[in-house]
Write a protein that holds these residues in place. Structure first.
Motif, PDB file in Angstrom:
ATOM      1  N   SER A  98      -1.172   0.839   8.991  1.00 53.30           N
ATOM      2  CA  SER A  98      -0.186   1.225   7.975  1.00 53.30           C
ATOM      3  C   SER A  98       1.213   1.174   8.580  1.00 53.30           C
ATOM      4  O   SER A  98       1.379   1.328   9.771  1.00 53.30           O
ATOM      5  N   ARG A 148       5.124   8.912   1.565  1.00 52.78           N
ATOM      6  CA  ARG A 148       4.402   7.924   2.379  1.00 52.78           C
ATOM      7  C   ARG A 148       5.291   6.716   2.678  1.00 52.78           C
ATOM      8  O   ARG A 148       6.049   6.266   1.809  1.00 52.78           O
ATOM      9  N   CYS A 182      -4.380   1.402  -2.236  1.00 52.57           N
ATOM     10  CA  CYS A 182      -5.027   1.133  -0.957  1.00 52.57           C
ATOM     11  C   CYS A 182      -5.199  -0.363  -0.737  1.00 52.57           C
ATOM     12  O   CYS A 182      -5.633  -1.075  -1.631  1.00 52.57           O
ATOM     13  N   CYS A 216       0.862  -1.179   0.000  1.00 51.28           N
ATOM     14  CA  CYS A 216       0.000   0.000   0.000  1.00 51.28           C
ATOM     15  C   CYS A 216       0.901   1.233   0.000  1.00 51.28           C
ATOM     16  O   CYS A 216       1.731   1.397   0.887  1.00 51.28           O
ATOM     17  N   THR A 232      -0.276   4.473  -0.120  1.00 45.87           N
ATOM     18  CA  THR A 232      -0.955   5.714   0.271  1.00 45.87           C
ATOM     19  C   THR A 232      -1.140   5.909   1.768  1.00 45.87           C
ATOM     20  O   THR A 232      -1.260   7.041   2.220  1.00 45.87           O
ATOM     21  N   CYS A 233      -1.195   4.843   2.545  1.00 49.46           N
ATOM     22  CA  CYS A 233      -1.489   5.036   3.962  1.00 49.46           C
ATOM     23  C   CYS A 233      -0.293   5.614   4.712  1.00 49.46           C
ATOM     24  O   CYS A 233       0.841   5.523   4.270  1.00 49.46           O
ATOM     25  N   CYS A 242      -5.808   0.822   6.737  1.00 51.77           N
ATOM     26  CA  CYS A 242      -5.335   2.162   7.123  1.00 51.77           C
ATOM     27  C   CYS A 242      -4.902   2.254   8.586  1.00 51.77           C
ATOM     28  O   CYS A 242      -3.925   2.927   8.898  1.00 51.77           O
ATOM     29  N   SER A 243      -5.605   1.577   9.470  1.00 47.24           N
ATOM     30  CA  SER A 243      -5.241   1.658  10.884  1.00 47.24           C
ATOM     31  C   SER A 243      -3.997   0.835  11.193  1.00 47.24           C
ATOM     32  O   SER A 243      -3.476   0.899  12.303  1.00 47.24           O
ATOM     33  N   SER A 287      -6.789  -1.020   2.261  1.00 42.33           N
ATOM     34  CA  SER A 287      -7.842  -0.876   3.265  1.00 42.33           C
ATOM     35  C   SER A 287      -7.400  -1.389   4.634  1.00 42.33           C
ATOM     36  O   SER A 287      -8.174  -1.963   5.382  1.00 42.33           O
TER      37      SER A 287
END
Length: 144
Positions: A70, A38, A63, A24, A26-27, A67-68, A65
């Motif tokens: 990353s 990033r 992504c 990922c 983006t996170c 995010c928490s 998904s």
């Protein structure tokens, strides 16, 4: 017909499906400068330049998904291997362990690296383990 005479590589490694490491890009963690590169992008670039086994491809996506958790990655290797999502990775502190974990995974036929042979970050920071497509389903008509 000359290709029929080419030597066959029947080694176990030659029979393994390719491994894809998806990062990922983006996170970001809380408290990180929003204008800074990033962490996932940093990790993807580092893995892309790392000494990984033949048959391993690194790709970035926008992504996962997670995010928490990353910075996160997905490691998958065909329809007969388990796949894994790992999170809370640090591209600077964990790079050697991540490449070691990818290398260990790439040598398996089923994606199952023995627990003690996994890098600690892969033991502690697993987000999900996804079964292979060819794994038989549990019989839901029987009571256990």
């Amino acid at each position: 017909m000359a290709e029929d005479l080419a030597p066959q590589d029947d080694s176990p490694q030659a029979q393994l499906a390719p491994v894809v490491v998806t990062v990922c890009t983006t996170c970001r963690r809380e408290g990180v400068d929003p204008e800074a590169k990033r962490p996932g992008r940093v990790l993807a670039e580092a893995l892309n330049g790392a000494d990984l086994p033949e048959g391993v491809t690194v790709r970035g996506v926008e992504c996962l998904s997670a995010c928490s958790r990353s910075c996160s990655i997905l490691i998958e290797g065909g329809s007969e291997r388990w796949s894994y999502i790992y999170g809370d990775l640090d591209p600077e502190d964990h790079l050697a362990d991540i490449t070691a974990g990818i290398t260990a995974y790439a040598t398996t036929t089923d994606g199952l690296v023995p627990w003690r042979e996994r890098p600690v970050i892969f033991r502690k920071q697993s987000v999900a383990r996804i079964p292979p497509l060819k794994l038989p389903s549990v019989d839901l008509t029987k009571d256990d």
